[in-house]
Write a protein that holds these residues in place. Sequence first.
Motif, PDB file in Angstrom:
ATOM      1  N   TYR A   8       0.839  -1.194   0.000  1.00  0.00           N
ATOM      2  CA  TYR A   8       0.000   0.000   0.000  1.00  0.00           C
ATOM      3  C   TYR A   8       0.876   1.247   0.000  1.00  0.00           C
ATOM      4  O   TYR A   8       2.022   1.215   0.459  1.00  0.00           O
ATOM      5  CB  TYR A   8      -0.862   0.061   1.275  1.00  0.00           C
ATOM      6  N   ALA A  36      -4.126   4.031   4.055  1.00  0.00           N
ATOM      7  CA  ALA A  36      -3.599   3.030   3.123  1.00  0.00           C
ATOM      8  C   ALA A  36      -4.414   3.045   1.837  1.00  0.00           C
ATOM      9  O   ALA A  36      -5.626   2.865   1.866  1.00  0.00           O
ATOM     10  CB  ALA A  36      -3.661   1.643   3.764  1.00  0.00           C
ATOM     11  N   LEU A  38      -4.468   1.914  -2.567  1.00  0.00           N
ATOM     12  CA  LEU A  38      -3.909   1.253  -3.751  1.00  0.00           C
ATOM     13  C   LEU A  38      -3.990   2.183  -4.950  1.00  0.00           C
ATOM     14  O   LEU A  38      -3.592   1.822  -6.048  1.00  0.00           O
ATOM     15  CB  LEU A  38      -4.723  -0.028  -4.056  1.00  0.00           C
ATOM     16  N   ARG A  39      -4.538   3.390  -4.748  1.00  0.00           N
ATOM     17  CA  ARG A  39      -4.814   4.288  -5.869  1.00  0.00           C
ATOM     18  C   ARG A  39      -4.235   5.686  -5.656  1.00  0.00           C
ATOM     19  O   ARG A  39      -4.985   6.668  -5.600  1.00  0.00           O
ATOM     20  CB  ARG A  39      -6.344   4.378  -6.069  1.00  0.00           C
ATOM     21  N   THR A 123     -17.839   0.284   7.588  1.00  0.00           N
ATOM     22  CA  THR A 123     -17.367  -0.913   6.873  1.00  0.00           C
ATOM     23  C   THR A 123     -15.840  -1.031   6.873  1.00  0.00           C
ATOM     24  O   THR A 123     -15.298  -1.938   6.250  1.00  0.00           O
ATOM     25  CB  THR A 123     -17.872  -0.904   5.420  1.00  0.00           C
ATOM     26  N   LEU A 125     -12.341  -2.246   7.798  1.00  0.00           N
ATOM     27  CA  LEU A 125     -11.811  -3.449   8.440  1.00  0.00           C
ATOM     28  C   LEU A 125     -10.581  -3.054   9.254  1.00  0.00           C
ATOM     29  O   LEU A 125      -9.758  -2.280   8.793  1.00  0.00           O
ATOM     30  CB  LEU A 125     -11.417  -4.474   7.371  1.00  0.00           C
ATOM     31  N   LYS A 128      -6.977  -4.834   8.017  1.00  0.00           N
ATOM     32  CA  LYS A 128      -6.435  -4.528   6.697  1.00  0.00           C
ATOM     33  C   LYS A 128      -5.861  -3.118   6.697  1.00  0.00           C
ATOM     34  O   LYS A 128      -6.455  -2.204   7.266  1.00  0.00           O
ATOM     35  CB  LYS A 128      -7.549  -4.608   5.648  1.00  0.00           C
ATOM     36  N   THR A 134      -8.547   7.024   2.929  1.00  0.00           N
ATOM     37  CA  THR A 134      -8.888   8.320   2.355  1.00  0.00           C
ATOM     38  C   THR A 134     -10.011   8.138   1.341  1.00  0.00           C
ATOM     39  O   THR A 134     -10.143   7.087   0.735  1.00  0.00           O
ATOM     40  CB  THR A 134      -7.666   9.046   1.749  1.00  0.00           C
ATOM     41  N   SER A 135     -10.851   9.164   1.221  1.00  0.00           N
ATOM     42  CA  SER A 135     -12.104   9.037   0.485  1.00  0.00           C
ATOM     43  C   SER A 135     -12.064   9.796  -0.834  1.00  0.00           C
ATOM     44  O   SER A 135     -11.823  11.001  -0.858  1.00  0.00           O
ATOM     45  CB  SER A 135     -13.238   9.583   1.366  1.00  0.00           C
ATOM     46  N   VAL A 136     -12.310   9.052  -1.924  1.00  0.00           N
ATOM     47  CA  VAL A 136     -12.316   9.638  -3.265  1.00  0.00           C
ATOM     48  C   VAL A 136     -13.613   9.212  -3.956  1.00  0.00           C
ATOM     49  O   VAL A 136     -13.645   8.218  -4.683  1.00  0.00           O
ATOM     50  CB  VAL A 136     -11.074   9.192  -4.068  1.00  0.00           C
ATOM     51  N   ASP A 139     -14.144   8.091  -7.763  1.00  0.00           N
ATOM     52  CA  ASP A 139     -13.618   6.846  -8.313  1.00  0.00           C
ATOM     53  C   ASP A 139     -13.789   5.610  -7.451  1.00  0.00           C
ATOM     54  O   ASP A 139     -13.453   4.524  -7.881  1.00  0.00           O
ATOM     55  CB  ASP A 139     -12.132   7.046  -8.653  1.00  0.00           C
ATOM     56  N   SER A 140     -14.285   5.768  -6.220  1.00  0.00           N
ATOM     57  CA  SER A 140     -14.499   4.612  -5.364  1.00  0.00           C
ATOM     58  C   SER A 140     -15.986   4.490  -5.009  1.00  0.00           C
ATOM     59  O   SER A 140     -16.532   5.345  -4.321  1.00  0.00           O
ATOM     60  CB  SER A 140     -13.680   4.754  -4.076  1.00  0.00           C
ATOM     61  N   ASP A 143     -16.612   4.724  -1.263  1.00  0.00           N
ATOM     62  CA  ASP A 143     -16.529   6.091  -0.749  1.00  0.00           C
ATOM     63  C   ASP A 143     -17.748   6.894  -1.176  1.00  0.00           C
ATOM     64  O   ASP A 143     -18.316   7.662  -0.375  1.00  0.00           O
ATOM     65  CB  ASP A 143     -15.251   6.788  -1.262  1.00  0.00           C
ATOM     66  N   TYR A 212     -12.764  -0.933 -12.273  1.00  0.00           N
ATOM     67  CA  TYR A 212     -11.354  -0.813 -11.909  1.00  0.00           C
ATOM     68  C   TYR A 212     -10.368  -1.157 -13.012  1.00  0.00           C
ATOM     69  O   TYR A 212      -9.476  -0.367 -13.326  1.00  0.00           O
ATOM     70  CB  TYR A 212     -11.035  -1.622 -10.647  1.00  0.00           C
TER      71      TYR A 212
END
Length: 253
Positions: A8, A36, A38-39, A123, A125, A128, A134-136, A139-140, A143, A212
């Motif tokens: 990450y 954390a 991945l994007r 939600t 976890l 993990k 962080t909230s986007v 694209d998510s 989020d 994705y």
Amino acid sequence: ENAQPQEYVLIKMEVIPPFPPKLKVLEGKNVYLAAATLRPETMYGQTNCWVLPNGNYGAFEVNDADVFILTARSALNLAYQNLSRVPEKPTCLAELSGNDLIGLPLKSPLSFNEIIYALPMLTILTDKGTGIVTSVPSDSPDDFMALQALVTKPALRAKFGVKDEWVLPFDIIPIIDIPGFGDKSAEKVCVDLKITSQYDKEKLAEAKRMTYLKGFTEGVMVVGEYNGRKVEEAKPLIKNKLLEEGLAVLYSE
Ligand code: A2H
């Protein structure tokens, strides 16, 4: 735990002083919520940070100046990745719950919104990443649905002590154009699949499957230094820039 390690990027979301009472012991230090992701190429579109209200977090010393707020589990992993003042041993300066973090004003790398706030997400976890996300919402789908719930439900905001000005106005920032999905792909796919709840795991998984890979291989940046470039090309460049400038670190688990 997975057999394959997941790498990450930890985004250093700086807590803007003055600190509230629960964080007073950290005064004088650089304190970050370490999210954390991945994007990393989506960081332009951050609108808020997510924390688990009943989650247990700690403020851990990364070095003499910097403190990361994250789960104890991730702090232990970080300590074995040269990200602890004392090697292989996390040093916790303050124990915190997610509720202590809600409403913290943050300054996050690349974000067009200069100040964003920590908000509740149920939600998340705790086994993990860092437990900080962080909230986007452009694209998510996760989020987008979670933020939409807070925006449209005053009672939900009240339940977690979320002030209106922390979530409003609800402006989704377009950052990536995906052919067939446009530049607010998460909203489009949630509408197309008629997703009505942030807890609809199956439909949200389907939404992610639909966007994705296509976003990665066919998406084009519509903002930032790599405007016009393919996501596939921009992603490693943006990631390296964040790392070089000390705005993010790598973390594996
Ligand atoms: B991603 P994977 Cl724009 N609990 O970052 C729940 N979700 C978590 C988490 C936790 N403890 N830790 C990280 N995540 C989220 C950006 C993003 C992400 C976009 C699109 C998709 C996406 C902005 N949120 O993730 O299970 C983080 O959100 C797609 C799954 O390790 C992180 O990247 O694959 C991603 O999930 C890591 O999930």
